[in-house]
Design an enzyme around this catalytic site. Sequence first.
Site, short mmCIF file in Angstrom:
data_model
loop_
_atom_site.label_atom_id
_atom_site.label_comp_id
_atom_site.label_asym_id
_atom_site.label_seq_id
_atom_site.Cartn_x
_atom_site.Cartn_y
_atom_site.Cartn_z
N HIS A 76 0.86 -1.20 0.00
CA HIS A 76 0.00 0.00 0.00
C HIS A 76 0.89 1.24 0.00
CE1 HIS A 76 -3.83 2.04 1.84
NE2 HIS A 76 -3.12 2.91 1.12
N HIS A 105 1.31 4.82 -2.38
CA HIS A 105 0.96 5.69 -3.51
C HIS A 105 2.26 6.32 -3.98
CE1 HIS A 105 -3.39 5.58 -2.45
NE2 HIS A 105 -2.89 5.37 -1.25
N HIS A 147 -9.53 1.14 -1.39
CA HIS A 147 -9.51 1.76 -0.07
C HIS A 147 -10.94 1.70 0.48
CE1 HIS A 147 -5.66 3.29 -1.34
NE2 HIS A 147 -5.53 4.12 -0.32
N GLU A 180 -11.31 3.44 5.88
CA GLU A 180 -10.24 4.32 6.41
C GLU A 180 -10.97 5.41 7.22
OE1 GLU A 180 -8.11 6.55 3.40
OE2 GLU A 180 -6.52 7.18 4.78
N ASP A 222 1.70 3.94 2.88
CA ASP A 222 0.68 4.80 2.28
C ASP A 222 1.32 5.97 1.51
OD1 ASP A 222 -1.91 5.43 1.62
OD2 ASP A 222 -2.50 6.18 3.59
N ASP A 223 1.66 7.05 2.22
CA ASP A 223 2.26 8.24 1.60
C ASP A 223 3.45 8.67 2.46
OD1 ASP A 223 0.09 8.91 -0.50
OD2 ASP A 223 -1.04 8.64 1.34
N1 ADE Z 1 -4.47 8.87 -1.85
C1 ADE Z 1 -3.24 8.92 -1.32
N2 ADE Z 1 -3.26 8.52 -0.04
C2 ADE Z 1 -4.55 8.20 0.25
C3 ADE Z 1 -5.22 7.72 1.40
N3 ADE Z 1 -4.58 7.48 2.55
N4 ADE Z 1 -6.54 7.51 1.32
C4 ADE Z 1 -7.19 7.77 0.21
N5 ADE Z 1 -6.61 8.20 -0.91
C5 ADE Z 1 -5.30 8.41 -0.89
ZN ZN Z 2 -3.71 4.77 0.52
#
Ligand code: ADE
Ligand code: ZN
Length: 344
Positions: free
Chosen positions: A20, A22, A200, A203, A281-282
């Site tokens: 996971h 991005h 997703h 969340e 994630d990011d």
């Molecule tokens: N795009 C990038 N990170 C995300 C996240 N945590 N949830 C939804 N969309 C995303």
């Molecule tokens: Zn994500």
Amino acid sequence: MTTSQNLVELIHKLPKAELHLHIEGSLEPQMVFDLAERNKVELPYKSAGELARLYDFEDLQSFLDLYYQATAVLQTEQDFYDLTWAYLKTCQTEKIVHAEIFFDPQSHTSRGIPFEVVLDGIHGALARAESELGITSRLIMCFLRHLPAAQALDTWKSAKPFLDRIHGVGLDSSERDFPPRLFADVYALARAEGLYAVAHAGEEGPPAYIREAIELLHVSRIDHGVRITEDPDLLAQVAERQIPLTVCPLSNTRLCVYETMAEHPILDLLDRGLLVTVNSDDPAYFGGYVNNNYLALAEALGPSADQIVQLAKNSFKASFLNDAATMKWLTKIDSVAAELSLRG
Ligand code: ADE
Ligand code: ZN
């Protein structure tokens, strides 16, 4: 709580898969500035430090607003290549040996960047990483759920000539009020072409969205999914079917899904038999890559070495690797863990 040196070493040395991530979320503040200079883009911040100080989010939307703004510096094939290569070099230092990577074509095509430019850049770096670093990968194209489903269908049409390089489809962006059911048609087309489906769900959105993603999009994995704790029947079903949840602990605390890491349910879910994995994630926005996520949960939740080993194994079990490759990594994890426990 202080994490023992043995656990820290275990976290660093275990082979891991990331499921996971991005790729646009690995755009570090300094790279935002370097690419802005290269592409002559004016930024509304004076320095990488000033930009990083804005990374104090109150929810998913406040993060997404900044994230989409920063992606505007990505313009050429070289930019996408450099971004992806930088992430993969970090994987090498983190012992991530396999990465399943999301990209958001709509956030680039909407700015006039051709689909092929994005894909060629990302794919070029993935191919180099496999041959030079031995890191395997899969690419997952995400649809932006805050945009109309008709635009997801257009994106699908643009992707059709390139399906040899795209392994799956995903669904991301603002979750609240954008339920999975809106995207059932485009998912059906992708699955008919043999692509994997993930989404997703759970969340910020309710557990009902997890159920919809499973029943209507027929996903083989849920991204995040932590709000499953609110629906015991669904939790039992997901545990029984071993549908993986790609959990992102630092993301969840940075986006205020939980106030503190001590409240994070990842170990509880693991103990209840769910196939949970640890992901970043990011990472450029949320305080680090996969190992930092393990270290943060270790610090707050005090897992056993066996739980850490189980989480690393789950990352391969939940991956789209074939059985032989998965077995190879599970065996390797056992040998790394045995070697460290003999020394410890
Ligand atoms: N795009 C990038 N990170 C995300 C996240 N945590 N949830 C939804 N969309 C995303
Ligand atoms: Zn994500």
